[in-house]
Design a protein around this motif. Structure first.
Motif, PDB file in Angstrom:
ATOM      1  N   UNK A  42      26.487  87.146  26.384  1.00 37.18           N
ATOM      2  CA  UNK A  42      25.204  87.773  26.049  1.00 37.18           C
ATOM      3  C   UNK A  42      25.292  88.797  24.922  1.00 37.18           C
ATOM      4  N   UNK A  43      26.415  89.456  24.787  1.00 36.44           N
ATOM      5  CA  UNK A  43      26.540  90.480  23.749  1.00 36.44           C
ATOM      6  C   UNK A  43      26.726  89.892  22.362  1.00 36.44           C
ATOM      7  N   UNK A  44      27.062  88.614  22.253  1.00 40.31           N
ATOM      8  CA  UNK A  44      27.271  87.996  20.947  1.00 40.31           C
ATOM      9  C   UNK A  44      25.964  87.830  20.170  1.00 40.31           C
ATOM     10  N   UNK A  45      24.825  87.954  20.848  1.00 40.92           N
ATOM     11  CA  UNK A  45      23.542  87.793  20.183  1.00 40.92           C
ATOM     12  C   UNK A  45      22.913  89.125  19.786  1.00 40.92           C
ATOM     13  N   UNK A  46      23.507  90.223  20.209  1.00 44.74           N
ATOM     14  CA  UNK A  46      22.962  91.550  19.901  1.00 44.74           C
ATOM     15  C   UNK A  46      23.077  91.816  18.406  1.00 44.74           C
ATOM     16  N   UNK A  47      22.031  92.383  17.843  1.00 39.83           N
ATOM     17  CA  UNK A  47      22.044  92.783  16.451  1.00 39.83           C
ATOM     18  C   UNK A  47      21.896  91.649  15.457  1.00 39.83           C
ATOM     19  N   UNK A  48      21.677  90.438  15.905  1.00 32.44           N
ATOM     20  CA  UNK A  48      21.508  89.333  14.957  1.00 32.44           C
ATOM     21  C   UNK A  48      20.100  89.385  14.375  1.00 32.44           C
ATOM     22  N   UNK A  49      19.916  88.712  13.269  1.00 30.55           N
ATOM     23  CA  UNK A  49      18.620  88.683  12.602  1.00 30.55           C
ATOM     24  C   UNK A  49      17.717  87.570  13.110  1.00 30.55           C
TER      25      UNK A  49
END
Length: 177
Positions: free
Chosen positions: A41-48
């Protein structure tokens, strides 16, 4: 483009439905299966990109509790109009997990279910059935005047002596608006 119905109006949105094994596109909005999202789940944080998680019928939405702030939309899938597990998923998200984002109905729901879905916390509808699109475009919205289960997100009045029978409060705003 996908037709979305929310707040009494249509809009077009572009979302890529990504499967369990599909590669993620470099850009754009994606709808991911809940199980894939929960792997990292943290791999999607801060993506555009816009991120929506698809909850399949029968999946435990409480597993999303620690990640609700990372998800723009939670799409509740209805694999058949006769499968009501999505109603429960929407209520758990809204009433128990206090999710404030967009809960979207996707799949094979029918127009007659839309008011009941809104009572459960659904705020938008992905329109895939031509007959639902046609009816909503014509301004049709099925009216439900009595309910057999109270919900926390709507102000209601008892309907008679049976405590489980409810009526909407006259003039009160509809659920999920």
């Amino acid at each position: 483009m996908t037709k979305i119905f929310a707040n009494g109006a249509f809009r077009d949105e572009e979302w890529a439905h990504i499967g369990l094994e599909d590669d993620l596109p470099e850009t754009g909005n994606v709808l991911l299966p809940m199980s894939r999202f929960l792997e990292e789940p943290n791999s999607f944080a801060g993506s555009n990109r816009g991120l929506a998680v698809v909850v399949a019928a029968g999946e435990d939405v409480e597993l999303l509790a620690d990640h609700l702030d990372k998800v723009a939309i939670i799409a509740v899938d209805f694999p058949a109009f006769s499968d009501g597990r999505g109603f429960s998923a929407a209520r758990v998200l809204r009433e128990q997990l206090n999710y404030q984002g967009d809960i979207r109905a996707i799949g094979k729901y029918i127009l007659d279910q839309a008011p009941l879905l809104r009572r459960c916390g659904v705020t938008s509808f992905e329109i895939s059935k031509p007959e639902v699109l046609k009816a909503l475009d014509a301004g049709e919205w099925p009216e439900v005047t009595n309910y057999l289960q109270p919900v926390d997100s709507v102000e209601e009045l008892p309907a008679g002596e049976r405590p489980w029978a409810r009526k909407p409060v006259p003039g009160a705003p509809e659920a999920a608006e």
